[in-house]
Enzyme design. Structure first.
Site, PDB file in Angstrom:
ATOM      1  N   GLU A  79      23.434   7.626   5.121  1.00  0.00           N
ATOM      2  CA  GLU A  79      24.853   7.502   4.785  1.00  0.00           C
ATOM      3  C   GLU A  79      25.708   8.718   5.145  1.00  0.00           C
ATOM      4  OE1 GLU A  79      24.517   4.173   1.252  1.00  0.00           O
ATOM      5  OE2 GLU A  79      24.895   6.249   0.633  1.00  0.00           O
TER       6      GLU A  79
ATOM      7  N   GLU B  33      20.781  -1.558   3.628  1.00  0.00           N
ATOM      8  CA  GLU B  33      20.748  -1.485   2.164  1.00  0.00           C
ATOM      9  C   GLU B  33      21.684  -2.560   1.633  1.00  0.00           C
ATOM     10  OE1 GLU B  33      21.575   2.203   0.160  1.00  0.00           O
ATOM     11  OE2 GLU B  33      20.458   3.426   1.587  1.00  0.00           O
TER      12      GLU B  33
END
Length: 453
Positions: A227, A347
């Site tokens: 991320e 995710e």
């Protein structure tokens, strides 16, 4: 499942089969969905005998293994290395792989970093704990036993397990004048720390298998960072330069494996016509830029995360499902039109701590992700797969962030996961693929996407 059941639950492969046989196969699969066999069924459908354990490659907008399509159903369990470093918890690594294989999951995303923290892999720049490295050896070796491939992430944007803030801390301790955690992306010394870590991990020779990581087909892909965001530069230029430099660097060390960035998928300044798909206005100001970032040389596939409960509102509602569907469709479209590569939704999940949460909603969310992806899969599209956040074995509740799925305690969720695995494995199988494109009759795979199944 008993051995006699296991032996009866085998799928034909290597030869063309008809609609009736495929329907029978799915019916048999559904009979065992709560815990399908960990052997035979998924291997045979995917044609993955041991001698064929080959590198995953990219061919246009698809993943392929041995030149055959490889659409993936997978999961995240980030803490595998740390658990493997302690003999008292090492068995949990085996447990999670065994349970994941039992519902046909083929990819696990996990951390290949722990920077300067408790039980650190990298204790300080270029200084490693050999016992923790041996734990990572074990994770890779154990994954192979269950025919699970790994996406290995190389550091974190966040401070969990060290990540970007730890690199900056090391830099300050070395006397560098650093003012922001985002200096990680631009300062030459910090970039050299990261590159040294990449080189050390990729060149590691596994003490259990004697295979160098960069030569091991068990590794599905390297992820540059979990991320990445660079909020100090909303233009996205700073992060873009880092991605370009590091993707090429990873490829220079290991040209065989796939590389992805680890992005959440937010649209940025280069595509203002797409920011309408972002979950909120802040998302376009965090220095990431989905299409531009993934056009960097060396990046093989796109990554996207899906967290409606974090990004839109914590309270459960149908708006979450609507967002999830449009978010997936937008990124698949972009992967096909502008990137020419697969996209993995790396995710996704929902927290049990969310107001209004119930298991039925979680199952509906997972189904929404799977069904939206299947619409791409059945056309041979860019929807490369998805990875649940996150799968836990029994007895690890104390690690649960709210998103953990324990299969033994979640029969309805297990059924949904296993059915999706079955559909993908049938689609990936050589016989089904041949039939899909070789038959003049109505596609024998269309029933795989029937909502009633």
């Amino acid at each position: 499942m008993a051995d006699e059941e296991r032996s009866n639950f085998a799928f034909p492969s290597k030869f063309e089969i008809g609609v009736e046989q495929l329907e029978t196969m799915v019916e048999e699969a559904e009979d065992h969905l709560a815990y399908p066999s960990t052997t035979n069924w998924i291997d045979e459908m995917n044609g993955m005998e041991d001698e064929e354990w080959a590198m995953v490659q990219r061919k246009g907008n698809q993943f392929v293994v041995n030149d055959q399509p490889f659409y993936v159903n997978g999961f995240n369990t980030y803490w595998l290395m740390v658990f493997a470093a302690d003999q008292s918890t090492r068995g949990k690594v085996t447990d999670v792989f065994k349970q994941a294989a039992s519902v046909g999951l083929t990819i696990c995303r996990t951390w290949a970093f722990n920077d300067g923290q408790w039980r650190a892999l990298q204790k300080s720049p270029a200084v490693y704990d050999e016992e923790v490295f041996k734990a990572l050896d074990f994770v890779i070796s154990e994954a192979k036993k269950y025919k699970i491939r790994l996406i290995l992430s190389l550091t974190n944007n966040w401070d969990a397990y060290g990540g970007k803030p730890q690199y900056v801390k090391w830099g300050k301790e070395a006397g560098l004048n650093l003012t922001s955690d985002d200096d990680f992306f631009a300062h030459p010394t910090l970039k050299s720390y990261y590159k040294a870590h990449v080189k050390t991990v990729l060149n590691r020779v596994n003490t259990l298998t004697n295979i160098t990581y960069k030569d091991d087909p068990t590794v599905f892909a390297w992820e540059l960072m979990n991320e990445p965001r660079c909020t100090s530069d909303p233009s996205g230029d700073k992060l873009q330069e880092w991605i370009q430099e590091m993707a090429v660097f990873v490829k220079s060390v290991d040209p065989k494996h796939l590389v992805e960035i680890g992005l959440e998928g937010f649209y940025g300044p280069s595509t203002l016509n797409r920011v309408q798909y972002n979950p909120n206005t802040y998302a376009q100001q965090v220095g990431t830029d989905f299409i531009r970032n993934h056009q960097a040389l060396g990046v093989d596939f796109a990554s996207v995360h899906i967290y409606a409960d974090s990004w839109i509102s914590q309270s459960i509602s149908d708006v979450h499902l609507q967002f999830t569907e449009s978010w997936i469709k937008a990124h698949i479209d972009d992967a096909e039109k502008y990137l020419g590569m697969p996209v993995v939704f790396a995710e996704f999940g929902v927290s049990t701590k969310d107001p209004g949460y119930n298991v039925s909603f979680r199952d509906t969310l997972i189904n929404t992700v799977y069904k939206t992806l299947l619409n791409s899969t059945k056309k041979g599209g860019s929807g490369g797969g998805s990875l649940l956040w996150q799968l836990f074995p029994d007895g690890t509740d104390y690690m649960d962030d709210g998103y953990a799925i324990v299969l033994s305690k979640s029969p309805s969720t297990s059924n949904i996961i296993a059915l999706h695995s079955t559909r993908l494995a049938l689609f990936n199988s050589k016989c089904a693929w041949k039939c899909k494109w070789g038959c003049r009759k109505k596609s024998p795979l269309e029933f795989l996407y029937n909502d009633d199944l």
